[in-house]
Design an enzyme around this catalytic site. Structure first.
Site, PDB file in Angstrom:
ATOM      1  N   TYR A 117       0.834  -1.189  -0.055  1.00 22.53           N
ATOM      2  CA  TYR A 117       0.083  -0.104  -0.044  1.00 22.53           C
ATOM      3  C   TYR A 117       0.855   1.361  -0.103  1.00 22.53           C
ATOM      4  CZ  TYR A 117      -2.351  -3.593   2.793  1.00 22.53           C
ATOM      5  OH  TYR A 117      -2.981  -4.874   3.209  1.00 22.53           O
ATOM      6  N   ARG A 181      -0.830 -15.442   9.606  1.00 23.48           N
ATOM      7  CA  ARG A 181      -1.791 -16.336   8.969  1.00 23.48           C
ATOM      8  C   ARG A 181      -1.152 -17.949   8.851  1.00 23.48           C
ATOM      9  NH1 ARG A 181      -4.976 -13.319   4.100  1.00 23.48           N
ATOM     10  NH2 ARG A 181      -5.328 -11.423   5.117  1.00 23.48           N
ATOM     11  N   SER A 236      -9.588  -7.859  11.558  1.00 21.19           N
ATOM     12  CA  SER A 236     -11.013  -7.833  10.972  1.00 21.19           C
ATOM     13  C   SER A 236     -11.952  -8.268  12.149  1.00 21.19           C
ATOM     14  CB  SER A 236     -11.146  -9.206   9.790  1.00 21.19           C
ATOM     15  OG  SER A 236     -12.205  -8.976   9.213  1.00 21.19           O
ATOM     16  N   GLU A 324     -16.105   5.741  16.993  1.00 15.62           N
ATOM     17  CA  GLU A 324     -16.888   4.763  17.341  1.00 15.62           C
ATOM     18  C   GLU A 324     -16.390   3.271  17.912  1.00 15.62           C
ATOM     19  OE1 GLU A 324     -20.695   1.770  15.986  1.00 15.62           O
ATOM     20  OE2 GLU A 324     -19.842   3.449  14.490  1.00 15.62           O
ATOM     21  N   ASN A 325     -15.270   2.973  17.099  1.00 17.32           N
ATOM     22  CA  ASN A 325     -14.485   1.712  17.283  1.00 17.32           C
ATOM     23  C   ASN A 325     -13.824   1.784  18.630  1.00 17.32           C
ATOM     24  OD1 ASN A 325     -15.867   0.585  15.326  1.00 17.32           O
ATOM     25  ND2 ASN A 325     -14.144   0.744  13.924  1.00 17.32           N
TER      26      ASN A 325
END
Length: 359
Positions: A117, A181, A236, A324-325
């Site tokens: 990115y 992962r 996630s 919010e999170n």
């Protein structure tokens, strides 16, 4: 290669001088905040930056309620909430800066990005940086504190990976390395190889974890933590936005699932399992209302209630979502055993560990 930044005191103590006294100075704190706004820009590789030493203490968390935990059994302290910056790759410059500033001033000291990115151009001084290797990416770094190795393919010998990570650490380019992962078997294999050849084992695994994905983080990783000290950094927590409730009545045009590159997410949402998940989210929303919080805050706090999780990476693309999170920190004390049992009853997917079977 994925990069995470953790602005902590951990690496300052390894520096040439003792910064412990200056860390309490208001001028230093203000300078750190101003400097971090610059870091927020270059974190997306919008320019180059050669920072001075910055003292960033956990004292910020005392005012925001942020909690700090060790990364596995290592000595690295990270905020229990981090900013996962994948979405920042699609965010304009001033918004990206605003998001990172909000996170930092809320006590967050862990920021996650990747060279795919950001182009891999990083310069650092007193920031704790972790990097995820995709075996082929190029990145220019003066120093990183943790190197995360992406899941190996079948053609890459485990010994080669562990030796490469050990080399990075021995060359002074990193202090720790972790996995991303990987299966529990692969992590154990890496540990065994490290012990066999007197190499350095991993300290942390990056894993997906949310209300509908629990087995690995709640059963497999705790066993690895107790056996070999491997911790968990999860990502996630809102399941790519599914847990926000915005897909209750279909796929909104402006949502991620409406994008061509996220066709897999759309299919997942409209599937039979996806519809069942939406029904469960409606029930969970009642619990959120009783706790005076939003569904996303409940979901993030639910992840945080697992003390085996060192940090939960938040994914967000606007300041409102992030604020919010981050409010999940205030919900965490409300996550009593009774509330957790209610959630488990609704979900019906609580995994059973060996400990459960013994009892």
């Amino acid at each position: 290669m994925q990069v995470s930044i953790a602005c902590t005191d951990h690496n300052l103590k390894r520096g040439n001088g003792d910064h412990s006294k200056s860390a309490t100075s208001p001028n230093v704190v203000n300078q750190a905040r101003a400097k971090f706004r610059t870091v927020a820009i270059i974190a997306r590789s919008f320019g180059s930056f050669t920072p001075r030493h910055i003292s960033l203490k956990e004292s910020t968390g005392k005012h925001t309620g942020m909690k700090y935990r060790n990364l596995g059994k290592s000595g690295l302290r990270v905020s229990c909430l981090g900013l996962g910056e994948y979405t920042l790759g699609f965010t304009i410059r001033n918004v990206a800066e605003q998001l990172m500033t909000i996170a930092y001033e809320s006590g967050v000291n862990l920021f996650d990005t990747a060279e795919v990115y950001a182009g891999g151009r990083w310069v650092r001084s007193s920031l704790v940086i972790t990097t995820k290797l995709y075996w082929g990416g190029k990145m220019q770094l003066e120093y990183v504190d943790v190197v995360f190795a992406n899941r190996p393919d079948s053609n890459t010998p485990m010994e080669e990976i562990v030796r490469a990570m050990t080399y990075v650490i021995n060359q002074g380019m990193a202090m720790y390395w972790g996995t991303s992962r990987w299966t529990a078997m692969e992590i154990m294999e890496a540990y065994s190889v490290a012990r066999q050849f007197n190499l350095i084992p991993p300290v942390c695994e990056q894993a997906e974890y949310h209300l509908f994905q629990r087995e690995k983080v709640e059963v497999q990783l705790p066993e690895l933590y107790h056996k070999i000290g491997v911790g968990a950094m999860t990502w996630s927590p809102l399941a790519c936005g599914i847990i926000t409730g915005k897909y209750e009545n279909g796929i909104p045009e402006s949502s991620r699932a409406s994008m061509k590159s996220y066709q897999w997410l759309k299919e997942k949402i409209v599937s039979e399992d996806g519809r069942k998940q939406q029904a469960k989210l409606k029930e969970l929303n009642h619990i959120a209302e009783k706790l005076v919080c939003t569904l996303p805050q409940l979901a993030v706090a639910w992840c945080l209630r697992n003390e085996g999780v060192s940090s939960v990476l938040l994914g967000t693309s606007n300041p409102e979502q992030l604020t919010e999170n981050l409010g999940a920190i205030q919900v965490l004390p409300k996550m009593t055993s009774h509330v957790v049992s209610e959630i488990d009853h609704i979900l019906g997917n609580r995994p059973y560990s060996k400990k459960d079977y013994r009892s």
